[in-house]
Structures are given as structure tokens and as C-alpha cells.
Design a protein around this motif. Sequence first.
Motif, PDB file in Angstrom:
ATOM      1  N   THR B 240     -21.349 -18.685 -14.596  1.00  0.00           N
ATOM      2  CA  THR B 240     -20.660 -17.987 -15.680  1.00  0.00           C
ATOM      3  C   THR B 240     -20.399 -16.527 -15.335  1.00  0.00           C
ATOM      4  O   THR B 240     -19.989 -15.745 -16.201  1.00  0.00           O
ATOM      5  CB  THR B 240     -21.500 -18.056 -16.979  1.00  0.00           C
ATOM      6  N   GLY B 241     -20.652 -16.164 -14.107  1.00  0.00           N
ATOM      7  CA  GLY B 241     -20.396 -14.778 -13.688  1.00  0.00           C
ATOM      8  C   GLY B 241     -21.393 -13.791 -14.248  1.00  0.00           C
ATOM      9  O   GLY B 241     -21.165 -12.586 -14.205  1.00  0.00           O
ATOM     10  N   ASP B 248     -23.439  -5.921  -7.749  1.00  0.00           N
ATOM     11  CA  ASP B 248     -22.926  -5.845  -9.131  1.00  0.00           C
ATOM     12  C   ASP B 248     -23.661  -4.815  -9.978  1.00  0.00           C
ATOM     13  O   ASP B 248     -23.222  -4.498 -11.090  1.00  0.00           O
ATOM     14  CB  ASP B 248     -23.080  -7.211  -9.825  1.00  0.00           C
ATOM     15  N   ASN B 299     -14.946   5.174  -7.392  1.00  0.00           N
ATOM     16  CA  ASN B 299     -14.543   3.771  -7.430  1.00  0.00           C
ATOM     17  C   ASN B 299     -14.627   3.277  -5.983  1.00  0.00           C
ATOM     18  O   ASN B 299     -14.283   4.016  -5.057  1.00  0.00           O
ATOM     19  CB  ASN B 299     -13.109   3.703  -7.985  1.00  0.00           C
ATOM     20  N   TRP B 301     -12.926   1.144  -4.261  1.00  0.00           N
ATOM     21  CA  TRP B 301     -11.650   1.062  -3.545  1.00  0.00           C
ATOM     22  C   TRP B 301     -11.185   2.455  -3.113  1.00  0.00           C
ATOM     23  O   TRP B 301     -10.673   2.626  -2.014  1.00  0.00           O
ATOM     24  CB  TRP B 301     -10.602   0.399  -4.455  1.00  0.00           C
TER      25      TRP B 301
ATOM     26  N   MET C  18      -3.989   0.206  -6.933  1.00  0.00           N
ATOM     27  CA  MET C  18      -5.390  -0.221  -6.926  1.00  0.00           C
ATOM     28  C   MET C  18      -5.440  -1.730  -7.184  1.00  0.00           C
ATOM     29  O   MET C  18      -4.892  -2.217  -8.168  1.00  0.00           O
ATOM     30  CB  MET C  18      -6.219   0.511  -7.982  1.00  0.00           C
ATOM     31  N   PRO C  19      -6.109  -2.479  -6.316  1.00  0.00           N
ATOM     32  CA  PRO C  19      -6.179  -3.924  -6.553  1.00  0.00           C
ATOM     33  C   PRO C  19      -6.872  -4.242  -7.884  1.00  0.00           C
ATOM     34  O   PRO C  19      -7.853  -3.580  -8.254  1.00  0.00           O
ATOM     35  CB  PRO C  19      -6.993  -4.443  -5.367  1.00  0.00           C
ATOM     36  N   TRP C  22     -10.713  -4.269  -8.149  1.00  0.00           N
ATOM     37  CA  TRP C  22     -11.517  -3.057  -8.321  1.00  0.00           C
ATOM     38  C   TRP C  22     -11.322  -2.450  -9.692  1.00  0.00           C
ATOM     39  O   TRP C  22     -12.191  -1.726 -10.175  1.00  0.00           O
ATOM     40  CB  TRP C  22     -11.227  -2.064  -7.195  1.00  0.00           C
ATOM     41  N   ARG C  25     -13.879  -4.695 -11.558  1.00  0.00           N
ATOM     42  CA  ARG C  25     -15.290  -4.472 -11.218  1.00  0.00           C
ATOM     43  C   ARG C  25     -15.768  -3.045 -11.519  1.00  0.00           C
ATOM     44  O   ARG C  25     -16.806  -2.859 -12.147  1.00  0.00           O
ATOM     45  CB  ARG C  25     -15.533  -4.761  -9.722  1.00  0.00           C
ATOM     46  N   ASP C  26     -15.025  -2.062 -11.041  1.00  0.00           N
ATOM     47  CA  ASP C  26     -15.536  -0.691 -11.122  1.00  0.00           C
ATOM     48  C   ASP C  26     -15.028   0.066 -12.344  1.00  0.00           C
ATOM     49  O   ASP C  26     -15.681   1.008 -12.791  1.00  0.00           O
ATOM     50  CB  ASP C  26     -15.155   0.097  -9.852  1.00  0.00           C
ATOM     51  N   GLU C  27     -13.861  -0.299 -12.865  1.00  0.00           N
ATOM     52  CA  GLU C  27     -13.335   0.424 -14.034  1.00  0.00           C
ATOM     53  C   GLU C  27     -13.755  -0.265 -15.328  1.00  0.00           C
ATOM     54  O   GLU C  27     -14.057   0.391 -16.311  1.00  0.00           O
ATOM     55  CB  GLU C  27     -11.802   0.520 -13.966  1.00  0.00           C
ATOM     56  N   THR C  31     -18.138  -7.702 -13.469  1.00  0.00           N
ATOM     57  CA  THR C  31     -18.558  -7.949 -12.086  1.00  0.00           C
ATOM     58  C   THR C  31     -18.694  -9.437 -11.741  1.00  0.00           C
ATOM     59  O   THR C  31     -19.118  -9.774 -10.638  1.00  0.00           O
ATOM     60  CB  THR C  31     -19.894  -7.245 -11.795  1.00  0.00           C
ATOM     61  N   GLY C  32     -18.330 -10.303 -12.680  1.00  0.00           N
ATOM     62  CA  GLY C  32     -18.345 -11.737 -12.352  1.00  0.00           C
ATOM     63  C   GLY C  32     -17.314 -12.075 -11.290  1.00  0.00           C
ATOM     64  O   GLY C  32     -17.466 -13.039 -10.535  1.00  0.00           O
ATOM     65  N   LYS C  34     -15.807 -11.491  -7.839  1.00  0.00           N
ATOM     66  CA  LYS C  34     -16.512 -10.970  -6.666  1.00  0.00           C
ATOM     67  C   LYS C  34     -15.587 -10.443  -5.572  1.00  0.00           C
ATOM     68  O   LYS C  34     -14.511 -10.991  -5.333  1.00  0.00           O
ATOM     69  CB  LYS C  34     -17.389 -12.075  -6.059  1.00  0.00           C
ATOM     70  N   TYR C  35     -16.091  -9.428  -4.891  1.00  0.00           N
ATOM     71  CA  TYR C  35     -15.451  -8.939  -3.669  1.00  0.00           C
ATOM     72  C   TYR C  35     -16.085  -9.657  -2.485  1.00  0.00           C
ATOM     73  O   TYR C  35     -17.294  -9.562  -2.280  1.00  0.00           O
ATOM     74  CB  TYR C  35     -15.664  -7.431  -3.544  1.00  0.00           C
ATOM     75  N   ILE C  71     -13.853 -15.006 -14.891  1.00  0.00           N
ATOM     76  CA  ILE C  71     -14.924 -15.997 -15.084  1.00  0.00           C
ATOM     77  C   ILE C  71     -15.651 -15.749 -16.413  1.00  0.00           C
ATOM     78  O   ILE C  71     -16.039 -16.700 -17.094  1.00  0.00           O
ATOM     79  CB  ILE C  71     -15.907 -15.985 -13.886  1.00  0.00           C
ATOM     80  N   GLU C  72     -15.785 -14.478 -16.785  1.00  0.00           N
ATOM     81  CA  GLU C  72     -16.478 -14.166 -18.050  1.00  0.00           C
ATOM     82  C   GLU C  72     -15.671 -14.655 -19.255  1.00  0.00           C
ATOM     83  O   GLU C  72     -16.241 -14.935 -20.314  1.00  0.00           O
ATOM     84  CB  GLU C  72     -16.705 -12.661 -18.193  1.00  0.00           C
TER      85      GLU C  72
END
Lengths: 213, 747, 152
Positions: B240-241, B248, B299, B301, C18-19, C22, C25-27, C31-32, C34-35, C71-72
Motif C-alpha cells: 500500500t506504499g 522515504d 529537493n 532532484w 522537475m520529474p 520528485w 516524493r519531496d514536495e 513516498t509510496g 519509489k525512485y 499507490i496511496e
Amino acid sequence: MKTTVIAAVSLLIAATAPALAAGQAATIDPPAEGSVSASDGLAAFDRIYEVVTHPRCANCHVGQEGIPMWSGPSYGKTRAHGMNVRAGESRIGIEALACSSCHTKLSEDREGANDLPHAAPRVNAFWRLAPAEFVWFGQSKDEICAQLSDPDRTGGRDAVGLARHLVEDAEHGGFIGWGWKPGGNREPAPYTLQDHVNDILAWGAAGTPCPGR
Amino acid sequence: MGRIATITRRTLLVGAVAVAGGVAFGTWRYRTPYANPLLDGLGEREAAITPYVRIDADGVTLITPRADKGQGVYHVQAALLAEELDVDLDQVRVDPGPPSKAYWNTALAEEAADFMVPSAGMMQEAATVGLSAVMKFIGLQITGGSTTVPDQFEKLRRAGAVARETLKAAAAKQAGVSVARLKTERGEVILPDGSRVTYVELAPIAATIEPVNDVALRDPSQWRLIGKPMQRIDMVAKCTGTQVYGIDESIDGMVHATVLLNPAQRGPINGFDASAAGKMRGVKAVVPVTGGVGIVADNTWRAFQAAKAVKADWGKTAFPDTMDGHWKALADSFVSDRQDSRNRDDGNVETAIAESAPVEAEYRAPYLAHAPLEPISAIVRVGDDGVDVWTGTQIPRFTQANVAKITGVDSEKVRVHVYMMGGSFGHRLEDEVVKQAAEIAVQMKGTPVKLTYSREQDMTHDFPRQIAMARLRGTVKDGKVETMDLGIAMPSVMASQMSRQGLSTAGPDNQIVAGAWDQPFAIPNQRITGYRTPDLAPISSWRSVGASSNGFFYNAALDELVEAAGADPMQERLRLCNDPLARKVLEAVAGMSNWTSARPGEKRGRGVALTKSFGVHCAEVVEVTDTPNGIRIDKAWVAAEVGTVVDPVNFDNLVKGGVIFGLAHAMNCEITYTGGIADQTNFHAFEGLRFYQCPEIEVRGLENGSRVHGIGEPPVPPAAPALAGAIFAATGTRLREMPFNKFVDFA
Amino acid sequence: MQLTVNGKTVEVDVEPDMPLLWVLRDELGLTGTKYGCGIAQCGACTVHVGGMPVRACQMAAADVDGDIVTIEGLGTPEALHAVQAAWIEHQVVQCGYCQSGQIMAAAALLDSNPEPSDEDIDAVMSANLCRCGTYPRIREAVKTAATKLQGA
């Protein structure tokens, strides 16, 4: 009559292309019909062949099986695209996994969009393979020359039509321009877009001579 | 080894301490300075115990201190505790530890390290290296030494049983009845009148009485959990992430960093220009780290992007510029000066070879990246009250010491919080990423710095599996394998790995011949010689370590001799097999695959291999078809002898994964270096095995042996040689070098 | 710019290139997703954009042209999506790091093809890399999920 129409088109393209800075511009300025000798036409075709069989072009101009190819310094010999990728009958992968799942569509032709080595190349179009009739991968000069001279296998385009197709696609940041600025340390197609357009036009003006004919 | 035995016995003593509103049960620290910690103050007592079970107002918590990198050890540890404690996994919490802050202390760091051993087998093999520095290494990880799996198998059940019996004693005291009349079930003590008292209610009383250490473990026939399919406890979070891996985690005020390292592995940096990078959006700092530059941004990236804008002047590495140079160093090692071990020398090899024209062959195994899917990362915060480290690691004890050294903080003030890992395969036995994060964090005091490697950094700066070469001379006689003289050359994995922890080694490295010298085949003249190549590229332990290359060498060499003898690969192995447990394993795969011949049909081939590694005999049969598009792997059959299968579901999953891991790398993976720079930067060039290439795999666990073994590594070594044998049978192409896609295409 | 993620509209201040990975995940702290590789080789970052599976590492923020589901947003521990439930039933996971992407890819497959053949499953799931080797269980789980969704 025909020449006049072409000239008009050429002017139009020449006028609009520079405005689209992000895309690639080329002009269409065909030599008069018959003004190019057969031998010059054949020489032009040799360069065309170099371009269309270059991996940047041929890897997505594959046959009915719809399996794009990978090549480049890190792959050794050219090989089938990894991950069991199949573009399907749609040629856009929609039967299973769309090409654009990875080769996402750019909303604009952004500089540097393809700089990351080995990432999936992206253009301002939904990624797809060329139609199977336009197969170039693994084809001989004779086969490709016959294909390019057969309107049934060029989408009804003659040499000038092919040149227009090239220029229009490159203008909006499509696949063709990408071939000359692929990014990510990929080797670009040989010559330049303008050279290639000129060669197509010269070959057409010479009567589309083929080496085996 | 006397010291190990003593320590192991001592650690089996389980104690109890009071905690807020409850009780914790665990093992005593073996080096406790206290004669009887129970007599000391509460804080001291906390300092002296490593808890496995904590019962307080929040309920029952099972503590599973050994790191989980995907192999399900949190789950297995919890199951072992729950078995005797009489709780079910659906009613407890599992705290992967190192445990909560209340328990944090230096003692725990050391004790936790005991459990963080990557692989029982690795340490078992390492133990035979036998030098003082190595003993120190082993000493720190003692419960993970030669006895980790069996020891843990017993230790955790014992901890559960002591907790249960102490809770019963507490209930007996409270109710005024005899302990003998009490039963337990699902976290409750059942009194003679049928009424129930929960463990939670009993915990405060249990904390005040002497723990009941005289417990008998249940007979396997009474096991409720062990040996039966269980639902792994991390499934829901991972589907479920919601599972938080190290990469993370987020800490208040955290910044995101990456590193730009000399592309030439371990090469120095002479200087850098970060003027362009420093002006990029979100960039907060560009600072030096050992061998490179740390780029800090808001960030990940943006840090990656800025790293590309840093210009650096890199120095050169010491190891050969070309792969030819690496192979030459290996080829030059088959000389007496470089001999590291000759653990086996049966019969008379030289006489046999002098009497007939020997079969000769050379085999090669490349460097391989670990490449777990989660790139390595670490968060470090250097605060006023010490240093916190949040990361997925297998070596928290070393990491603690390394971070202490870099930050100048006492090691007891370095708190290592270990996270679930998105794979490791040995990758996280190294802690360069933590050291670099600490180097950056110490320059940004008070700010938590999360350092994330890009995949490219992760792959090109991995310390890969050893490169190795083997040479065979052998003879056959009367249709039988008669002589195998196998020399194996490689640099020392152990020496390379420990050098990065400031430890030195000397003497033989058993990994050079692991998976080859002790195989259960009675070839009349058999000599296995290890040759130690001087250090090349730095290397590290990769799933199954020495056996990962040597299982291929040994079985491929044996197959070559079997072919020369005109024998069948399965029948000849069965004939030569001199170990009853190994024989049963071979018979199992022969039966499962219905083996009659290596060539079951047109364009089809089968191969078989057996490798004993980490105490486990594991045999595999692989079947392939030679299709117009290349070799297709159709099916694999695997049998392994592990004593007891703790959880058949997890066992099946791990074995299949191990086979796939072995096949994948044999098919198409290698790391090569040009001028010290890894040529493979990402998964396009380190592809592995994809879903459509995955064969059907049939697995059987055998339980004939008396000892319990882990199964994470043993399925890896036999996969490559079984595949090579199958390809030979199908095509006539004998593969002596990995990866095989240099010589054949795979469909 | 505005994005719609798991049904919620959010405002993010990021560069156009910006992909999405990211950004998530970061903004946004999701985080579900994944990189794993950053170049569309592993599939760990697979999300749905406008109902289609997309590698979030390959889609720039400016190119997002539909609602995003991660995923969430597919399902939660309390309310699992059929694919997640099948994954749990078959105990697919080992390290689990690739599984968000695997599940998102499988969910998209079953959306467009409710009764996939083995060949169909091969065609879709081969672009998601699993280093632990959970492929045999993924295949079983996809089939179970297909059956569950058919019955639903």
C-alpha cells in the motif's frame, strides 16, 4: 504548375519556421525537375540511405512484428528493445503498454528534455513506431529506395511531400528533428536536417533513381 | 572457539526489567559489568538488557532486532517469539528496532550489532579466516557467528518461553493458584476456573518477580506457527506504499543532498568549481567530502541537477586501466607464491594427470553490482546532544563508530536508527553513504541532511562481487570422473571489505574456495587450491559471496569431465555423492524434474548443479529451449536441505528469488572498468531477468538434517552452472564465462 | 502549478522540467512512489496519469495532462484495491521496493484488459524490474486480481 505550388509552400515554411525556436527549422527549396543528374541523384540517395538506416531513425522503422531496436555504445550490437516491448498493431503500444508510459509526451519542445543518458527519449508527440510499410531496419538500399519511391509505402508522399513531412514534424519538436538532436550522449543521425531535406529534394528532382534500377 | 561457546550460553539467559507500566524480557548483554543487573537501579538494568518482548499498556510488542532487507527476518523473528509466548501475529506489534528511545544506549548498539549480521553463512566462512582483526570483527557480531540461525532459532523461542512462564508465575502469585494449573493462549493466562487475565494486566507484576529461566522448549509436534504457512507481517504496508524505507524518511528541517564522486572508483579529488552549481535553484551548499563533493538542496532532484553542474578535477585510481589488466592479474595468480589455501587434496592428482591427456579449461566470473532497487541513502543530524543516523544498514555498530570519528562525538552519543531496506544482497554491509552524509552534516550542524545516491552513483560506486578465474585439469577413466584439479584465483573479499572499516587481515581467505573445496563429491583424485590475487577494484560480499563464482566453477568443471567420461550429469553426480543429505537433495530434483537425460527433446537441454554453501546443500535442474530468438529458460526445479523450514511460504519465495537472482546475473550482468570507471551506469546495461523471461520454478525444502539453516543465499550458486549445463545440452556450446549473453542470445 | 493527486488539487512551485516523481516524493511527501533508476528502466515509480500508467521519473511536471493516482490513492490498508488484496493473498513481496510500481502497472493492465492471457501479462509486467525475483508470485496475483475484479 506543380513547381509554383511547391514554391509557395516553401515560402510559407521558411516564414514560419524561425518563430518556433524550440523546434528545428529547415527550408524546402527544390531544384527544378530534371536539373539534377541521375548520378547526383544516386549520390543524394546514398546519403539518404545513411540517414534512414542510422539507429536514430531505423530503430523505430521496424517491420510487422513491432519490436523497436536498441543500439549505442553501451549495447554492443544492436538488439531488440528490452523489457519485452511490443508496439502492437496500433504501433503505439496501446494493446499492452503504451510507448508513452515511458516515452512521455512533452507539452513543449523543452531544451535539455533528453539530456539524461539512457532515459526514454521524449518528443512533442505520442511516441510510436512508423507504420510497418515504412520499414527501414535491416533493409538494403534497393529495398529502401523502392519503398521511398512507392507512394503506397510513403503515405502517398512524393519526394517533395517527404521533405514537407520532415520539415513539419521537426518544426513542432516531433520525432524527426529528435534524430539530429537526440541528447543523452546518443549519436545523432548523420548530416543535418537541412542536408537531408535537400538530398530528398535533389533525389526527387533527379527522378528518384535507385541503385539497382 | 571456546570463547564463542561461552558467550553463546550466556546470551541465552533471559532477564526481565520493569518499564513504564509494564515489563520487558530479553537477553543479558554478555559483557555486562554487573554481577547481577537485577540488583542495580532501573536505568542500569535497562542499560543491560536487549529486549525481545515488551508488554505495557499499549499491548505486546515483539522486538526483532536483526535487520530486514527483504528476506522476511522481521517476520521470522516475530514468529519464533510468538510460538512460545502464545500470542498470534495479528495481535501484537512488531518493532524492528533498534528499539525505542527508552532502550537506546551504547550497550544496545553493540548488542544490536550482534543481530545485524547479514548472513550466518558469511560469518561462518569468515570465522575460518582466523586472524585477530577478523576475530574482532566476529567478536562484535558474535551471535551472528557460526551459530546465528540455529542460535537465534533457539534463543528467540527461549525468550518467548521465559516471558510466558514468568507471566504465568505472575498470574499464579496474583490468583494464589499453582502455576501447573495455568494455561496460556492468545496473549492471556487462563486460570483454573476458565477466567482469563491478559498479559498486559500481568506485566507490572511480572516485572517484580524473578524471571523463570528454567523452561523447556516445546516439541516440534506442538508448534502452532513454525513450519506452517504464515502471513508475513510486512505485506500490507509494502503493498500500500505505507512501508517507510530509509530513503522515504523525513525529519523536520531536513535538506536533500547528493554526492558527486570521482567516477573512477575510490579515486581522489584534486579540486572543484561549484560556482555554477551554487547559483542553481534550491541549492543550499556545495561542500567537500572524501573523494568528491556533497551538494545540498531543498529537493533531491535539484541536488542531482546541481551535481551535474559541478566541475571537478579528479585523480586516478591505482587498479588496472583495462579489463585485460584485471584478467591478467588473475591469470598471473596461479603460482605457488600466490597460493592461499589447499583445503582439499585427495588421491594423487599429479600421477593421474601424468598418466593421461588431461581435460583442461579456464572459467571466468565478472564483477557484479549488488544493485538493490532502493538506492542507498542516509540521514544524519549532528545536534547538541549527539548525532542521529537514520538509514538501512546491516552494520550499525561499525556505522556508529565511523560517524563518531567523523563528527568528533563520543560513539555512545551516536544513535543509529535502522530502517527496512529495499534489498541489499550485501550492498548495505558497506557504509560509505553514511560516512559521506556525516561529512556533510558536520558542516551543517543542527540540520538533518538526507543523502541520496542517484542510481548512477549507486551502481558505479558499488563495491562489487569479486572478479574470479578458475582453471581445471582433470581426467576420466572407464566412463567415470577420476580427477579434478581445480585452482581458483580472486582477490580477497574479506580483506577488501574490512579494509574500509580500518581492519586488516592476513592468512587464508576461505571465501576464495567457498562453494568448491568442500563439495560432497568423492572424486578419487581431487585437489582444490585457492590463489589470492593482489587487490584490484575494491570488492565486497555479494549474495553467497565466494560461492557465487565458485559454485559455477566447480559444477561447470565437473560437467566438462562428465561429458568427457560420456556419463550423464545427474547420474554421475549421484554416483560421486558421498553425503547422505546431499544425495537426498539430488534425488529430490531428479524426481521432481523426472530426469532421464540432459537432452529431453529437439533443441531442448537440461543442466543440473549442486552446491553446498552456508551449510546448505542446494540442487537445481534448469531446462531450456534453443528458439530462433535465443535461449528460453523454461523451467527450474530446486531442492534444498535446511533442517527446518520455519515458514514454507517465505521459504518458497526466497528460494525462487535466489534462483532468479543466480540466473539473471549469469545471463547478462557484469561490471567492467575502463580507467577505473565502471562502464555500466544503470539497469539498461545491467538488465537482469525480466518478467517474461522468468521460468516456472518448483521448490522443495528438505528437513532431514538436524540443524536449522537460512536460505537467503544457497539457491544462488547452483543456478548459473545448471543454466550453462542446459545450454550446452541444447546447443553444444560450452559456456565457461559469465555473463553468458557474450556468447549466446537469450529470448 | 496545479496538480490533482489522489483526488486532491494541490499547488506546487516547481520547475517545469522537475520529474513528477520528485514532485510527489519531496514536495508532496508521497513516498509510496519509489525512485529506482530515474530513466524508465525499472518501473518502480509507476503512477496513473489520466488513467494511464506512466513512469513518474519520465514525466515532467509541466507535461502532466491528467489526474494523478499514486499507490496511496489506489487503495489503503483499510480499503485495499483488488490488486493489492491479491498481492497480499499471494504474499508476493520480499523487499517490497518495486511493488508499488508493480501494483500500479498491474492495476492499469486490468483496467484495460480484464482477462489478460499469460502473454498479455508478459507484455505489460516485463517493464517492471524486481531484483528479489518475485515474478512467479506476481503472475499468480495478477490472475487472482483479474478474477476478483471480474466477480466484483
